[in-house]
Scaffold this active site. Structure first.
Site, PDB file in Angstrom:
ATOM      1  CE  LYS A 251      -7.893  -9.916  -2.223  1.00 55.90           C
ATOM      2  NZ  LYS A 251      -7.843  -9.342  -1.411  1.00 55.90           N
TER       3      LYS A 251
ATOM      4  CE  LYS B 278      -4.327  -1.491   1.872  1.00 56.93           C
ATOM      5  NZ  LYS B 278      -5.904  -1.103   3.439  1.00 56.93           N
TER       6      LYS B 278
ATOM      7  CE  LYS C 175     -15.027  -0.992  -4.430  1.00 60.93           C
ATOM      8  NZ  LYS C 175     -15.659   0.038  -3.336  1.00 60.93           N
TER       9      LYS C 175
END
Ligand code: TRP
Length: 352
Positions: A199, A118, A202
């Site tokens: 994976k 991240k 969205k």
């Protein structure tokens, strides 16, 4: 009335916008099954403090919280059986997280793979909150002395971290926390429809996922254009065994299945009636399966599976008072447990 003898479950999701079928099949559906098994005391959180660790618009937050509560309820979480709560409604989550911060060795956080991923993709804003995110998560779980944490594969490292923290606290101050275990969900990781090496997410874009709110036409279109053949290099080993009637013995299935195809079978296994998955898998093994049949069967199964969820959602969308009431109830229930744990904790760490 939930009995205190039962194991306690805590799990949560971040309110970051509507859910996709990967979130649902990988986590939420499993929560509903656990709730309905009657074997646990369940608390399910909407973790808004966690959602602040990445860039977000404060104007969207209230809607995202309500939306996630609606997703939970329409998928089958039942406030009479489970507790549904918003993290920030019980401020002790952050109080306990601070205390845990003070017993967390930096290197334990530095090795967290999700932080590394991240902070790489969020270069402008790798903040301290993102870094100590697993500490807050450990506080979520341990505030309620939960011993069972149903999550997808991507969260197992964080649950392991919460075990480390429980152990550290118990050794340093007093043995008051259980060491929570991960309950891995079966279909823990769905791949993107359009790029099965990734994976389902969205952030990849519309064609990569099915939203819980997609119409039947959208579902048909997305499934029919899902990638099945990704070339020989990306194939995965089929690990199942099947009966060989001629020899009357189990034999290992030879051959490899592409990730995209396996992804479709994984979805089919959870959304279709018993037998359908096996039937199509047998055809696949015989080499007679038509992908168009697999896709149309799967699309219909998803549409049928989502139908009652979508109907419930329509009902709840207009009943914000009811949602608010459920969340207040959840906060009240959680506050009582939190008060008890924190009294013990403050006592043991010497701040009362
Ligand atoms: N980190 C989890 C996720 O992003 C959400 C979460 C926060 C959580 N606190 C938790 C999950 C406690 C399980 C238990 O999916």
């Amino acid at each position: 009335m939930p009995s205190t003898q039962k194991n306690r479950i805590f799990s949560a999701m971040q309110p970051t916008g509507s859910l996709h079928i990967g979130n649902y099949l990988g986590a939420l559906k499993n929560w509903v099954d656990l709730q309905n098994s009657g074997g646990y005391n369940c608390i399910f959180g909407i973790v808004d403090y966690h959602a602040m660790t990445i860039d977000y618009d404060p104007r969207d937050m209230p809607k995202h919280i309500t939306d996630l509560a609606i997703d939970y309820l329409s998928a089958g979480l039942d406030p009479d059986k489970s507790t549904i709560m918003v993290q920030s409604h019980v401020p002790e989550h952050t109080e306990l997280a601070w205390i845990f911060n003070c017993i967390t060795p930096m290197p334990e956080l530095e090795r967290m793979t999700q932080y590394k991923d991240k902070s790489r993709s969020n270069k402008t804003n790798p903040n301290v909150g993102l870094f100590s995110y697993p500490v807050l998560m450990a506080a979520d779980i341990l505030l309620y002395k939960a011993d069972t944490v149903p999550v997808g594969e991507d969260q197992t490292q964080h649950v392991e971290f919460s075990r480390i923290i429980a152990r550290k606290f118990n050794n340093r101050f007093a043995k008051i926390f259980p060491e929570p275990r991960t309950l891995l969900t079966k279909s823990a990781r769905l791949s993107s429809l359009a790029d099965p090496a990734k994976k389902m997410s969205k952030s990849l874009g519309e064609k990569h996922y099915i939203a819980l709110t997609d119409t039947p036409a959208e579902i048909k279109k997305k499934i029919s254009s899902a990638v099945t053949d990704t070339g020989p290099s990306k194939r995965v080993e089929l690990s199942s065994t099947s009966e060989d009637p001629e020899r009357g013995a189990k034999r290992r299935v030879e051959g490899k299945m592409s990730r995209g195809t396996k992804n479709l079978f994984d979805m089919l296994e959870v959304v279709s009636p018993l037998g359908t998955h096996k039937e199509l898998m047998d055809e696949y093994k015989k080499g007679t399966l038509k992908y168009s049949d697999l896709k149309s069967t799967l699309a219909d199964a998803i549409i049928n599976h989502l139908k009652p969820i979508q109907e419930k959602r329509k009902e709840l969308e207009h009943d914000h008072d009811k949602i608010a009431q459920i969340l207040i109830q959840g906060a009240e229930h959680c506050q009582k447990i939190a008060d008890k744990t924190m009294e013990e904790v403050r006592n043991k760490v010497g701040i009362r």
